[in-house]
Write a protein that holds these residues in place. Structure first.
Motif, PDB file in Angstrom:
ATOM      1  N   SER A  76      12.918  44.357  56.389  1.00  0.00           N
ATOM      2  CA  SER A  76      11.589  43.824  56.692  1.00  0.00           C
ATOM      3  C   SER A  76      11.679  42.433  57.321  1.00  0.00           C
TER       4      SER A  76
ATOM      5  N   GLY B  90      10.640  41.433  64.432  1.00  0.00           N
ATOM      6  CA  GLY B  90       9.255  41.647  63.998  1.00  0.00           C
ATOM      7  C   GLY B  90       8.339  41.984  65.164  1.00  0.00           C
TER       8      GLY B  90
ATOM      9  N   GLU C 132       5.260  44.304  63.823  1.00  0.00           N
ATOM     10  CA  GLU C 132       4.721  43.576  62.664  1.00  0.00           C
ATOM     11  C   GLU C 132       4.293  42.145  63.005  1.00  0.00           C
TER      12      GLU C 132
ATOM     13  N   THR D 156       1.890  37.118  61.700  1.00  0.00           N
ATOM     14  CA  THR D 156       1.244  38.395  61.406  1.00  0.00           C
ATOM     15  C   THR D 156      -0.251  38.329  61.711  1.00  0.00           C
TER      16      THR D 156
END
Lengths: 209, 209
Positions: free
Chosen positions: B94, B153, B158, B208
């Protein structure tokens, strides 16, 4: 720091007797001159006393130590930085622009102080190294300024409202340290305005999510 | 730093001759022992030479100065921090968790190093104060780690893709300094893990958005 404004200095620890006592102002003025000429580290309480024909024990009636005098002067300087910052923020109503100004303003004032007022900067550096009360007050002031801007942005709907106000305000205030803390300012070879702007943008984007 | 790993030390300036020369490793090992016992500041090149029965001029065949030896050892330490960090990041896929680990990991390792390896920390502090090449390499490493996470990311969808990659990566890498720079670590009276997490959250929210 013009001597006539020293009378505003008050409220930090190690001071004795009424804050507006004429002698106290005289001592602070003499200390100011000495610190500017010879620096904080090289000045002794006896030097200050001698320059205004007072005894060192007499000075102890007003201040606990050289540090207490240093703290009063340091707070005078850091308090002026906070006041200047608040003045700059009041020129705009946009919370985004205000947050940007917190970063840019702190970077600019610190860089200027470091380059143009070496001896006063030495005093400020000492205050950070030795965790003086004046530094804690200054940092609390930055958190307060930041918190106000975050609240304003939340109320106007420009900023998110999900994150805990206190954690967010403190984290952003902490990020400004990169641009005003003497350890960093001393190490910079040039103004860090672009870097301050880039970090301000991270803070702003985190709020305008 | 176990002596047998010193052989990896290479690539910083001020070193002469082949990096794997036996004498070089012997000098580094002696320096390591001296720095750990007496600290970097108090150790001289002559002390190091004497302890392994070499002459100071002979040491100059391998290192320009005490700083060159210090740089090699400092890079050994900072390089190990980077390697440790990369190891920690590889445990998760992640990008959000990876970014969090950059902040938390740097805070944790720095705090540990400061508390458990005082003399090595003194060397690291000197390297930051004096802008050694090893520090620049370390900071470039942090930027690189950060950039990789941001890219990952963005590719996974994301993270946002609007902001300039380089500016964003550098600004976030800069924010981590609050938790590893010796000036800040020295001033902390306790672990700053909560603060590191709060600042990491600001960085994560900014991406984000």
């Amino acid at each position: 720091m013009p001597p006539e404004t020293i009378i505003e200095v008050s409220g930090v620890s190690g001071q004795r007797g009424p804050a507006d006592h004429k002698r106290r102002q005289e001592i602070l003025q003499a200390a100011d001159e000495h610190f500017r000429l010879y620096g904080y580290r090289k000045t002794t309480l006896a030097d200050i006393a001698k320059s205004i024909h007072l005894s060192t024990p007499y000075i102890y009636k007003f201040f606990d130590s050289k540090q207490a005098i240093g703290e009063a002067m340091c707070w005078h300087c850091l308090g002026a930085v906070l006041a200047h910052l608040e003045g700059s923020l009041s020129e705009t109503n946009s919370p985004v622009e205000r947050l940007r100004r917190v970063f840019i303003g702190l970077e600019r004032i610190s860089w200027q102080l470091f380059n143009e007022q070496k001896k006063i900067y030495e005093l400020v550096s000492a205050s950070f190294e030795e965790h003086w009360e004046s530094v804690g007050r200054f940092q609390d002031g930055i958190v307060e300024v930041t918190r106000k801007v975050v609240i304003q942005g939340r109320e106007s709907g420009e900023f998110e409202r999900k994150t805990p106000l206190e954690e967010t305000s403190r984290a952003i205030a902490r990020m400004t340290e990169l641009f005003y803390h003497p350890s960093f300012v001393r190490q910079a070879s040039k103004s860090q305005e672009d870097e301050a702007l880039a970090v301000a943008n991270v803070a702003i984007r985190s709020l305008t999510a």
